[in-house]
Every structure is written in C-alpha cells, then in structure tokens.
Scaffold this motif. Structure first.
Motif, PDB file in Angstrom:
ATOM      1  N   ALA A 302       0.934  -1.012  -0.111  1.00 22.14           N
ATOM      2  CA  ALA A 302      -0.077   0.110  -0.014  1.00 22.14           C
ATOM      3  C   ALA A 302       0.989   1.419  -0.054  1.00 22.14           C
ATOM      4  O   ALA A 302       0.616   2.187  -1.041  1.00 22.14           O
ATOM      5  CB  ALA A 302      -0.863  -0.041   1.194  1.00 22.14           C
ATOM      6  N   ILE A 303       1.786   1.126   0.907  1.00 23.52           N
ATOM      7  CA  ILE A 303       2.794   2.466   0.695  1.00 23.52           C
ATOM      8  C   ILE A 303       3.592   2.633  -0.599  1.00 23.52           C
ATOM      9  O   ILE A 303       3.756   3.470  -1.017  1.00 23.52           O
ATOM     10  CB  ILE A 303       3.815   2.175   2.046  1.00 23.52           C
ATOM     11  CG1 ILE A 303       3.167   2.478   3.472  1.00 23.52           C
ATOM     12  CG2 ILE A 303       5.083   3.238   1.914  1.00 23.52           C
ATOM     13  CD1 ILE A 303       3.937   2.175   4.627  1.00 23.52           C
ATOM     14  N   TRP A 304       3.831   1.151  -1.016  1.00 22.40           N
ATOM     15  CA  TRP A 304       4.829   1.280  -2.400  1.00 22.40           C
ATOM     16  C   TRP A 304       3.749   2.112  -3.354  1.00 22.40           C
ATOM     17  O   TRP A 304       4.346   2.982  -4.133  1.00 22.40           O
ATOM     18  CB  TRP A 304       4.990   0.178  -2.754  1.00 22.40           C
ATOM     19  CG  TRP A 304       5.591   0.087  -4.211  1.00 22.40           C
ATOM     20  CD1 TRP A 304       6.915   0.514  -4.541  1.00 22.40           C
ATOM     21  CD2 TRP A 304       5.158  -0.455  -5.449  1.00 22.40           C
ATOM     22  NE1 TRP A 304       7.381   0.299  -5.837  1.00 22.40           N
ATOM     23  CE2 TRP A 304       6.003  -0.291  -6.238  1.00 22.40           C
ATOM     24  CE3 TRP A 304       3.916  -0.956  -5.678  1.00 22.40           C
ATOM     25  CZ2 TRP A 304       5.790  -0.510  -7.759  1.00 22.40           C
ATOM     26  CZ3 TRP A 304       3.487  -1.156  -7.005  1.00 22.40           C
ATOM     27  CH2 TRP A 304       4.424  -1.034  -7.852  1.00 22.40           C
ATOM     28  N   LYS A 305       2.403   1.542  -3.489  1.00 21.76           N
ATOM     29  CA  LYS A 305       1.712   2.168  -4.427  1.00 21.76           C
ATOM     30  C   LYS A 305       1.348   3.747  -4.106  1.00 21.76           C
ATOM     31  O   LYS A 305       1.172   4.581  -5.227  1.00 21.76           O
ATOM     32  CB  LYS A 305       0.038   1.337  -4.226  1.00 21.76           C
ATOM     33  CG  LYS A 305      -0.031   0.389  -5.278  1.00 21.76           C
ATOM     34  CD  LYS A 305      -1.205  -0.068  -5.194  1.00 21.76           C
ATOM     35  CE  LYS A 305      -2.206   0.379  -6.333  1.00 21.76           C
ATOM     36  NZ  LYS A 305      -3.472  -0.331  -6.286  1.00 21.76           N
ATOM     37  N   ARG A 306       1.398   4.151  -2.762  1.00 25.25           N
ATOM     38  CA  ARG A 306       1.179   5.620  -2.770  1.00 25.25           C
ATOM     39  C   ARG A 306       2.395   6.688  -3.021  1.00 25.25           C
ATOM     40  O   ARG A 306       2.293   7.490  -3.506  1.00 25.25           O
ATOM     41  CB  ARG A 306       0.558   5.735  -1.161  1.00 25.25           C
ATOM     42  CG  ARG A 306       0.369   6.825  -0.811  1.00 25.25           C
ATOM     43  CD  ARG A 306       0.007   6.925   0.766  1.00 25.25           C
ATOM     44  NE  ARG A 306       1.690   6.934   1.409  1.00 25.25           N
ATOM     45  CZ  ARG A 306       1.753   6.683   2.701  1.00 25.25           C
ATOM     46  NH1 ARG A 306       0.728   6.666   3.502  1.00 25.25           N
ATOM     47  NH2 ARG A 306       3.073   6.556   3.170  1.00 25.25           N
ATOM     48  N   ASP A 307       3.568   5.898  -2.554  1.00 26.08           N
ATOM     49  CA  ASP A 307       4.496   6.985  -2.672  1.00 26.08           C
ATOM     50  C   ASP A 307       5.866   6.767  -3.618  1.00 26.08           C
ATOM     51  O   ASP A 307       6.510   7.507  -4.004  1.00 26.08           O
ATOM     52  CB  ASP A 307       5.632   6.733  -1.440  1.00 26.08           C
ATOM     53  CG  ASP A 307       4.911   6.893  -0.018  1.00 26.08           C
ATOM     54  OD1 ASP A 307       3.781   7.468  -0.308  1.00 26.08           O
ATOM     55  OD2 ASP A 307       5.160   6.528   0.946  1.00 26.08           O
ATOM     56  N   PHE A 308       5.404   5.601  -4.537  1.00 23.92           N
ATOM     57  CA  PHE A 308       6.499   5.153  -5.539  1.00 23.92           C
ATOM     58  C   PHE A 308       5.842   5.120  -7.022  1.00 23.92           C
ATOM     59  O   PHE A 308       4.565   4.698  -7.100  1.00 23.92           O
ATOM     60  CB  PHE A 308       6.968   3.911  -5.278  1.00 23.92           C
ATOM     61  CG  PHE A 308       7.915   3.761  -4.195  1.00 23.92           C
ATOM     62  CD1 PHE A 308       7.393   3.921  -2.986  1.00 23.92           C
ATOM     63  CD2 PHE A 308       9.355   3.424  -4.334  1.00 23.92           C
ATOM     64  CE1 PHE A 308       8.358   3.648  -1.729  1.00 23.92           C
ATOM     65  CE2 PHE A 308      10.209   3.330  -3.200  1.00 23.92           C
ATOM     66  CZ  PHE A 308       9.584   3.721  -1.943  1.00 23.92           C
ATOM     67  N   THR A 309       6.462   5.388  -8.124  1.00 20.32           N
ATOM     68  CA  THR A 309       6.078   5.308  -9.348  1.00 20.32           C
ATOM     69  C   THR A 309       6.690   4.087 -10.197  1.00 20.32           C
ATOM     70  O   THR A 309       6.205   3.680 -11.144  1.00 20.32           O
ATOM     71  CB  THR A 309       6.138   6.417 -10.027  1.00 20.32           C
ATOM     72  OG1 THR A 309       7.606   6.777 -10.310  1.00 20.32           O
ATOM     73  CG2 THR A 309       5.402   7.734  -9.596  1.00 20.32           C
ATOM     74  N   GLY A 310       7.491   3.339  -9.443  1.00 22.69           N
ATOM     75  CA  GLY A 310       7.892   2.133  -9.796  1.00 22.69           C
ATOM     76  C   GLY A 310       8.589   1.349  -9.054  1.00 22.69           C
ATOM     77  O   GLY A 310       8.905   1.680  -7.764  1.00 22.69           O
ATOM     78  N   ALA A 311       9.134   0.132  -9.357  1.00 26.14           N
ATOM     79  CA  ALA A 311      10.081  -0.843  -8.398  1.00 26.14           C
ATOM     80  C   ALA A 311      11.256  -0.974  -9.390  1.00 26.14           C
ATOM     81  O   ALA A 311      11.231  -1.146 -10.557  1.00 26.14           O
ATOM     82  CB  ALA A 311       9.432  -2.042  -8.330  1.00 26.14           C
TER      83      ALA A 311
END
Ligand code: PLP
Length: 398
Positions: A302-311
């Motif tokens: 959830a945090i990755w989806k909120r704060d990041f635009t990629g991996a």
C-alpha cells in the motif's frame, strides 16, 4: 538548479525528458552533446580584482567543475523543485556520513530505522557514538508511533525505503510529519527507487541520498554518492561538504552523468524483468515467500503504491527450510547470476543474507534461508533457466 541550456526551466517536462535535456550547455561545450571531463585543481583569475571578489562560476577544483555542474543540474532536475542543490561524493557511504554529520553535533540523538544498510549502522555506532551522538533504532513498520521514541535532543531520523535486504517499507511521510513537529530532520536512503521512481523530497524528506554506485552509474564501474537536500538542509550540508573536503573524481562524475541519461530505459527493464522473475519464483515449490513491495500481498504494497511510481530490479526471497549445503549448491550452480555485493548494474546477482546478524530492535525470523536477487538486463527466460538449474542442485542436496 532545475535549469538546462539557456536557463530554460525543465519542471514542465516529464522525468524521462528531463534526464535527457538537463545539465547540457551545448554552446559552452562547443557544440558537443556531453561535457568534457574537466580535470583540475587551480582555476586562474584574469585580474587581481577578479581574484579579490572571487568572480566567475568556478573557483577551485574541489568546489566544482563544468563536469560536476552538468551532473548536479541533471540530478536536481530529476529530484524536482524541492531540491536546493546536489552534493557529489565518492561513495554511497560517504553520502550517508556527510549528510548525518551536517545535521548532528555532540549531545544530539538520532533515530535510525532497523532495516538500514548495515554500514549506516556502523557509522552511527562507530564515529557518531565516538563524538557523543546517541543512536536508537526503530521498527521499520512503526509509522507515526515513532513519536514515543523522540527525546528533546533528537535532531535526525534516518530511513531507507524499502530496506535493501528485507524490503520492509517504512511509512516515510508519517515518520517525517512527526520528526518535523519535533524539530528533527529526515535523511532518506533512496538508492532502491532512485528519484525517478520516488521523489523523496516531496514526501517530507529533508536530505535524500543515493548510492549512485548502483542505478545512476548502472554499469558496475564506479563508486559514487549523491546528496540532495531541500532548502532548509542545504546551508549546513554545503558547509559539511566544504569542511570535510569530500569531492568526486572527474571520470566518475562523467560516468555517473552518462549512466543517468539511460536511467529511465534501464530501470523500466529492471522493473519488468524483476517482476517477471519474481512471479515465476513465487510458483516454485522451493520458495516460501517473495519480498517485493510491488506484489499485492507484500506488507509494504500500500505504501509502495502511494509513494512510488515504479520498482527497481532488487528483491528478496524466503526459501522453505533447507540445509545450508542445499543453498550453497544453488548458488554454486547458477551461471548468469553472479555472487557479489553491490547491485544496480546491467548484470544479475544473487546473494544470501541474514538480517538477524545485525538487527537490534526487531526480530528477523523469516522461517527459511533468504536470498537477495538483482535482476539485470539479460533475457528473463535465460535467467529462469539458470535459476531452474540452481533449484535442481538445491533439491539434489536436500
Ligand atoms: C550500496 C549501498 C550503499 C553504499 O554505497 P557505496 O557506494 O557502496 O558506498 C548505501 N545504501 C544502500 C541502500 C546501498 O545499497
């Protein structure tokens, strides 16, 4: 600092375009696309008066050259409008130590996330402790409950999102909100995502650092660090850089700038290939769990989806319980996955790790052997075949 040729603002351009056009002064470069590799210590002043008033853009090699300026401008354009400038230093560890020394003094207290890069801990427990700065570690998943750990002398919070082994994802905006209410600055190690996939300065971070050794360089051929502060952190940071005397070598500056130009295409491939290989690994009977924040069942998703635009291309896996010799057999039989530290280059890597060896406030008990993989720019089917060979050797030693 977000200006390219002719002082045109690049803020309206998208990140991929900014990576290409920023930090290029073609006219000053006599028409050449790339800046020269300026090797230099002394800068000559034409008149006594110029010398007295330090006239001119460059004054001494350690303080900057046309080559460092090009890289600084390009990086600042990528970090976004909150970035007040960029410090270039000889390694990622040097970026971390310089950033922390710019904030802390004897008698201060720092809160450090339990999942940070191990040498970050060693710096806090070694040099910072020797100079009378106290460190407390905190649970990466603490969120705003970090408030309870603050003391009147807490001046800094150090985070890494996600941790480069465990991939645990701290809630940096929540932690930063508490830190700022208590008068502390937040230093963030953004090596995993790079500013292309996460603009840390827009999430409450005051100083964002990167081990540019990894994705900015991108070719496993340099040691390099970058420090990007906001306007509040900038004056003390420039002072620390000057007084500590840290600067980067001209060839490495040039290679970092060359790497930066292709960051967007490389990272997109790393991302796609890593997700593909991780999905394949998730179906293997030998694998218990995938540690990758882009996976919907990952605790940090959830945090990755909120704060990041990629991996990026770095993730870890937990194997089902197995004897150490089975894991070693896997490591010894893969050929495309090299065994070695560092990551972010064009080549795939695999390494065993054990966070329990250094954690102090959280328990690391994944329930099986853990491996960290960096997925490079190879064809994913070749990588899967290589891992398949590894699992055959693994199963033969069970
Ligand atoms: C590699 C790394 C560093 C240190 O970078 P060096 O250039 O090796 O000093 C810091 N943080 C993270 C997350 C890293 O992976």
């Amino acid at each position: 600092m977000t200006f390219s040729k002719g002082g045109e603002p690049t803020d309206s351009l998208r990140a991929e375009t900014r990576l290409v056009v920023s930090g290029r002064d073609t006219e000053a470069q006599k028409g050449f696309i790339n800046p020269p590799v300026v090797r230099g210590s002394t800068v000559l002043y034409p008149t006594a008066n110029d010398l007295h008033v330090h006239r001119g853009e460059f004054h001494y090699g350690r303080h900057g050259t046309p080559t460092t300026r090009a890289l600084q401008d390009a990086l600042a354009a990528l970090e976004g409008p909150q970035c007040a400038g960029v410090g270039l230093v000889p390694s990622g560890v040097s970026a971390i130590s310089t950033a922390l020394l710019s904030i802390l003094k004897t008698g201060d207290h720092i809160l450090v996330c339990d999942n940070v890069y191990r040498p970050t801990r060693n710096f806090c427990d070694g040099i910072l402790a020797r100079f009378g700065v106290e460190t407390d570690y905190f649970d990466p998943l603490i969120g705003s409950d970090i408030a309870a750990l603050f003391r009147p002398n807490t001046r800094a919070v150090m985070v890494e999102a996600p941790g480069s082994q465990s991939l645990e994802m701290p809630d940096v905006p929540a932690i930063a909100a508490v830190a700022h209410a208590r008068g502390a600055l937040v230093v963030d190690d953004n090596t995993w995502a790079t500013p292309l996939f996460r603009r840390a300065l827009e999430q409450g971070v005051d100083i964002s650092i990167q081990a540019a050794t990894k994705y900015i360089g991108g070719h496993s051929d340099i040691m390099f660090g970058t420090i990007s502060p906001n306007a509040q952190a900038w004056p003390a940071l420039t002072e620390a850089i000057r007084l500590l005397g840290v600067c980067a070598g001209p060839d490495d500056v040039f290679l970092a700038l060359r790497g930066l130009r292709t960051l967007a295409v490389r990272l997109r491939y790393h991302q796609q290939a890593a997700i593909d290989v991780a999905q394949w690994l998730a179906k293997r009977p030998e694998v218990a769990r995938i540690l990758h924040p882009a996976f919907p069942d990952d605790p940090g998703h959830a945090i990755w989806k909120r704060d990041f635009t990629g991996a990026s291309g770095l993730f870890s896996i937990v194997l089902k319980p197995a004897p150490p010799q089975a894991v070693d057999a896997l490591l010894d039989s893969v050929k495309l996955f090299g065994m070695g530290y560092s990551w972010g280059g064009y080549e795939s890597l695999i390494i065993p790790f054990d966070c329990a060896a250094y954690r102090t406030v959280t328990r690391w008990a994944p329930g099986g052997p853990t491996l960290r993989l960096h997925i490079g720019l190879e064809n994913v089917d070749d990588l899967k075949a290589d891992l398949e060979r590894g699992f055959e050797a693994f199963n033969a030693r069970q």
